[in-house]
Scaffold this active site. Structure first.
Site, short mmCIF file in Angstrom:
data_model
loop_
_atom_site.label_atom_id
_atom_site.label_comp_id
_atom_site.label_asym_id
_atom_site.label_seq_id
_atom_site.Cartn_x
_atom_site.Cartn_y
_atom_site.Cartn_z
N GLY A 127 -16.69 -16.37 26.37
CA GLY A 127 -18.03 -16.41 26.94
C GLY A 127 -18.09 -16.03 28.40
O GLY A 127 -19.14 -15.64 28.90
N ASP A 175 -23.72 -18.50 31.55
CA ASP A 175 -24.00 -17.38 32.46
C ASP A 175 -22.80 -16.46 32.64
O ASP A 175 -22.88 -15.46 33.36
CB ASP A 175 -24.47 -17.89 33.83
CG ASP A 175 -23.46 -18.83 34.50
OD1 ASP A 175 -22.29 -18.83 34.09
OD2 ASP A 175 -23.86 -19.55 35.43
N ARG A 184 -5.99 -17.74 19.93
CA ARG A 184 -6.07 -19.20 19.86
C ARG A 184 -6.06 -19.67 18.41
O ARG A 184 -6.28 -18.89 17.49
CB ARG A 184 -7.38 -19.66 20.53
CG ARG A 184 -7.47 -19.23 21.99
CD ARG A 184 -8.83 -18.63 22.32
NE ARG A 184 -8.85 -18.07 23.68
CZ ARG A 184 -8.96 -18.78 24.79
NH1 ARG A 184 -9.10 -20.09 24.71
NH2 ARG A 184 -8.94 -18.20 25.96
N ASP A 195 -10.08 -24.18 20.15
CA ASP A 195 -10.27 -22.89 20.80
C ASP A 195 -9.57 -22.82 22.15
O ASP A 195 -9.48 -21.74 22.75
CB ASP A 195 -11.76 -22.56 20.96
CG ASP A 195 -12.51 -23.66 21.68
OD1 ASP A 195 -12.68 -24.74 21.08
OD2 ASP A 195 -12.94 -23.46 22.84
N ASN A 196 -9.04 -23.94 22.62
CA ASN A 196 -8.27 -23.98 23.87
C ASN A 196 -6.77 -24.09 23.63
O ASN A 196 -6.02 -24.36 24.55
CB ASN A 196 -8.72 -25.15 24.74
CG ASN A 196 -10.14 -24.99 25.25
OD1 ASN A 196 -10.65 -23.89 25.34
ND2 ASN A 196 -10.78 -26.10 25.58
#
Length: 479
Positions: free
Chosen positions: A91, A119, A177, A246-247
């Protein structure tokens, strides 16, 4: 070779388009270099001074590209705090390409297809923390992503308040991952799942390419690497804070430094992430969470590998590897090199005593490294002396069984127990100084991060005890 002369390849883009999204970076306004790591640059074959490379800033800012680079964001899913999220992805990270076995990635470089409501930016405080801790973990001998360069800017980024944007150029042999496999498994894209597994084997486990059971062996290596990494986290007192699937790197290294912390006072139930209201990712829980994450990965690989065989690895081999690695690490920290059946109870007794006595974890071990029977220096670290005093008496008896002299044991312990640990109060002070335009503390922290076992007498100010108000704080995910 200069950094700007590197020539990249993009093998990941040979996979189908479902795996990624091609996207251009969004440069920051009025960028400037905050810090660079020549030690990381060596991984890429860069031997010229990074600070003299006039193109470094524009490349990290995304306004210029290295030869062969094509910028893209990777797609993945993941379990966040135990709940499955079917589509996540990079992201706020863009991959630049690969050189010398290392994948280059910009973190904080703007919006991607996977930004959701974010963002795509990173702020200076989180970027300074990631840059320094990536290099610190390497200095401690723990498998990790690395950080080559850090830039700040005048770009406003909205978090709890308006902050300034930053970008970290980070480096890793892989950015795949656990959650990447989850993404294709839950969509029943089994052909894509196999393509991904083949890519991972080629990138991270090439010795398995011709193995008859290469996918099972791949999973076995992931279990082994992950077990050893979390054992090393526990031994040095590192709390990751967000062990979502996901980490979790597919090769078992440490990635994605968010609200992490190095323990101040030893506290088994310490939670460094204030978002983690249930304590899922507390310091104590990290081994069991890693094991749970591996069970999720096993499920994701189940269309290709027998789930029963993988489950046995997770249930038995993970525990065996973790406990063996952790025991060896802790014995080395304690200066115990002979075999003794009572060492495990002695370690448990020690940890309980540290917590009861309220003692800084890393300072205790560094002080223990020069312990010669005089308890006063160690007990001076305690808020309550009695528990640790009693343990030291048991430790004294155990040390009598060692063959090495106290001097030789001490030398080994000093090479195992770091003098310099990047505690949150030091990182916060460096962040505050950077706000004033002073980058020297970042430079000093990087120096001790990469060489934490040496004395560095000129940098003694980085070895001060944690102020009481700053001990075992909880941080936000935007940290």
């Amino acid at each position: 070779m200069k950094f700007s002369d590197l020539k990249l390849t993009t093998p990941y883009l040979e996979l189908p388009e479902l795996f990624y999204d091609l996207v251009e970076p969004m440069p920051l306004q009025k960028p400037y270099v905050m810090a660079t790591s020549p030690a990381c640059a060596e991984l890429l074959g860069v031997d010229e001074d990074l600070d003299r490379d006039e193109k470094l800033l524009s490349i990290v800012n995304g306004s210029e590209k290295l030869e062969g680079s094509k910028t893209f964001a990777m797609c993945y899913a993941g379990h966040q705090f135990g709940y499955f999220v079917p589509r996540l992805g990079d992201g706020r990270a863009l991959n630049l390409g690969k050189v010398n076995g290392q994948n280059l990635q910009l973190k904080g470089s703007g919006l991607t297809l996977y930004s959701r409501r974010g963002d795509g930016r990173a702020v200076k405080r989180s970027s300074i923390r990631e840059f320094l801790m990536s290099e610190a973990m390497h200095g401690l001998g723990i498998a990790t992503s690395r950080a080559l360069a850090l830039i700040g800017s005048d770009t406003d980024v909205a978090r709890e308040s308006l902050e300034k944007g930053a970008i970290v150029l980070r480096v890793s042999p892989t950015w795949i991952r656990f959650g990447t496999f989850e993404y294709f498994k839950t969509r029943r894209k089994y052909e894509k799942l196999q393509l991904l597994a083949d890519y991972v084997i080629e990138e991270s486990f090439p010795e398995l390419q011709d193995h008859e059971e290469k996918y099972f062996k791949m999973f076995s290596k992931i279990v082994e690497n992950s077990a050893k990494t979390v054992a090393r986290w526990q031994s040095v007192g590192f709390n990751h804070g967000v062990m979502n699937t996901d980490n979790m790197s597919i090769d078992g290294r440490t990635i994605d430094y968010g609200p992490y912390a190095m323990l101040d006072d030893y506290e088994a139930n310490y939670i460094c992430n204030h978002t983690d209201v249930e304590g899922r990712y507390s310091f104590k829980n990290q081994p069991s969470i890693m094991q749970w994450n591996l069970s999720v990965l096993a499920n994701a690989l189940s269309p290709m590998v027998n789930i029963i065989k993988m489950s046995k690895l997770v249930e038995k081999d993970f525990i065996s590897i973790y406990e063996s690695e952790y025991l060896e690490l802790m014995k080395n920290k304690m200066g115990l090199f002979e075999e003794d059946e009572n060492d495990i109870p002695l370690i448990r007794w020690m940890l309980g005593s540290l917590e009861s006595s309220v003692v800084d974890y890393s300072r205790f071990f560094r002080t223990l490294s020069t312990y010669d029977g005089d308890k006063s220096e160690i007990l001076a670290l305690c808020e309550y002396e009695t528990p640790l005093k009693e343990w030291l008496e048991g430790y004294d008896e155990r040390v009598q069984k060692e063959q090495l002299s106290q001097q030789k044991r001490s030398k080994k312990m000093l090479q195992t127990n770091p003098k310099f640990v990047l505690k949150n109060h030091l990182l916060q002070e460096a962040i505050e100084k950077e706000e004033e335009g002073d980058f020297r503390m970042i430079e000093d922290l990087l120096k001790v991060a990469l060489d934490p076992f040496s004395e560095h007498e000129e940098l003694e100010y980085l070895n001060i005890p944690t102020p009481p108000r700053s001990k075992n704080l909880k941080l936000s995910c935007s940290s």
